[in-house]
Design an enzyme around this catalytic site. Structure first.
Site, mmCIF file in Angstrom:
data_model
loop_
_atom_site.group_PDB
_atom_site.id
_atom_site.type_symbol
_atom_site.label_atom_id
_atom_site.label_comp_id
_atom_site.label_asym_id
_atom_site.label_seq_id
_atom_site.Cartn_x
_atom_site.Cartn_y
_atom_site.Cartn_z
ATOM 1 C CB THR A 91 12.156 -22.116 -21.018
ATOM 2 O OG1 THR A 91 11.129 -21.739 -21.379
ATOM 3 C CG2 THR A 91 13.875 -21.971 -21.085
ATOM 4 C CB THR A 122 13.162 -20.311 -27.070
ATOM 5 O OG1 THR A 122 11.634 -21.063 -26.418
ATOM 6 C CG2 THR A 122 13.759 -19.421 -27.531
HETATM 7 N N1 LIG Z 1 11.450 -20.352 -23.934
HETATM 8 C C1 LIG Z 1 11.226 -21.658 -24.179
HETATM 9 O O1 LIG Z 1 12.101 -22.762 -24.533
HETATM 10 C C2 LIG Z 1 10.454 -21.557 -24.412
HETATM 11 C C3 LIG Z 1 9.487 -22.666 -24.756
HETATM 12 N N2 LIG Z 1 7.763 -23.128 -25.588
HETATM 13 C C4 LIG Z 1 9.761 -23.551 -24.881
HETATM 14 O O2 LIG Z 1 9.446 -24.498 -23.774
HETATM 15 O O3 LIG Z 1 10.021 -25.169 -25.878
#
Ligand SMILES: NC(=O)C[C@H](N)C(=O)O
Length: 324
Positions: free
Chosen positions: A86, A12
């Site tokens: 994340t 993200t």
């Molecule tokens: N906040 C994020 O980065 C979540 C995203 N779905 C990922 O892990 O790529």
């Protein structure tokens, strides 16, 4: 002036919201721009190593990150920041912790809101991570995760909320320190390095979660020669429904290691209960107890252990203590 290498892997922090409101990958990484950081005293070198949503990360792509950092260490870099999605950030951070020598600060960060959303946290987290990576105090603490002003040990940090920017927590030790308005402050010293050099990763290491009414079926599906190892998130202090035991025993008889952690948010699996399926029986069967790690981290550790050929007592000792 310190040179900090920023290795971007996607997630993200590198994404933006499209006109329909969906969060998508970009061709150009919005945080790969030193002008937005306002850091005149640190030289940031950006490397777009990959651009993956973090559910697409695998132990193989994690090993690519390890190898890129080893190359940077050999080239004399002062510190490294890895930007990452994340969802699996804690797995990559812990994999790096296990597979990198503890020589320079290595800091992993990400974002919960993409670059054009209201309250986007990517630039702030990225800047904080760079400040930590450039701090002399960040040396010798293993791989760190910096998120929403907190500094955490990769070994214990976990994602606790699906959307909140305050999602990363260490349920056992809390924060190691904070990034307090440009000041990097460490309150705790950690931790012994568990560095193991690997140049390949084994596959077919599985993670199962125990649940009320669990039967033998999932274990029976893994009872074959392709399976290299299994981590079970057991109930409470480390107990399983007794009906699972015959299938577990068959897998152990093949010489496949089975590691036990707890599915509880905090605390460790331990051989406490002597009823059928209780921790004492599981220990006697030969399951390996792994303290303080959650299931996804114990799986990373088992992959690293099996990838460098650990077995028997060596494997048991390596899996037993996350604070060695
Ligand atoms: N906040 C994020 O980065 C979540 C995203 N779905 C990922 O892990 O790529």
């Amino acid at each position: 002036m310190k040179n900090i290498l920023a290795i971007h892997t996607g997630g993200t922090i590198s994404m933006s919201q499209d006109e329909k409101g969906g969060v998508v990958q970009n061709d150009e990484n919005p945080i790969d721009n030193n002008d937005i950081l306002g850091l005149s005293d640190i030289n940031v070198i950006n490397d777009e190593l990959m651009n993956l949503p973090s559910p697409h990360m695998t132990p193989e792509t994690m090993l690519q990150v390890t190898n890129r950092i080893k190359q940077a260490i050999a080239d004399g870099i002062d510190g490294v920041v890895v930007t990452h999605g994340t969802d699996t950030l804690e797995e990559t951070a812990y994999f790096l912790d296990l597979t990198l020598p503890n020589t320079i600060p290595v800091v992993v960060t990400g974002a919960m809101r993409s670059s054009n959303e209201i309250g986007a946290d990517g630039v702030f987290n990225f800047k904080s991570a760079i400040q930590v990576a450039a701090s002399d105090e960040a040396k010798n603490k293993g791989v760190l995760v910096v998120f929403n002003t907190g500094i955490y040990a990769a070994r214990f940090v976990t994602k606790t909320h699906t959307t909140s920017v305050d999602t990363f927590k260490d349920p056992i030790y809390g924060t190691l320190g904070t990034v307090d308005h440009d000041q990097v402050v460490f309150a705790q010293q950690l931790i012994g390095s568990e560095y193991t050099a690997i140049n390949r990763v084994v596959d077919n290491v599985y993670l199962l979660k125990a649940y009320a009414g669990m039967t033998e079926s999932l274990f029976e599906a893994l009872d074959n020669d392709q399976t290299k190892g299994i981590v079970i998130e057991a109930m409470g202090a480390g107990n399983l429904p007794v009906v699972t035991l015959p299938a577990i025993k068959k897998i152990l008889d093949r010489g496949i290691p089975i590691v036990l952690v707890s599915r509880c948010f905090s605390g460790s699996a331990q051989p406490i209960y002597a009823y059928p399926g209780g921790g004492i029986e599981l220990q006697n069967l030969g399951l390996l107890f792994c303290t303080q790690l959650n299931g996804q981290k114990a799986r990373m550790k088992l992959i690293v252990a099996l990838s460098c050929g650990k077995k028997g007592k060596d494997l048991k000792d390596y899996m037993a203590n996350a604070l060695s």
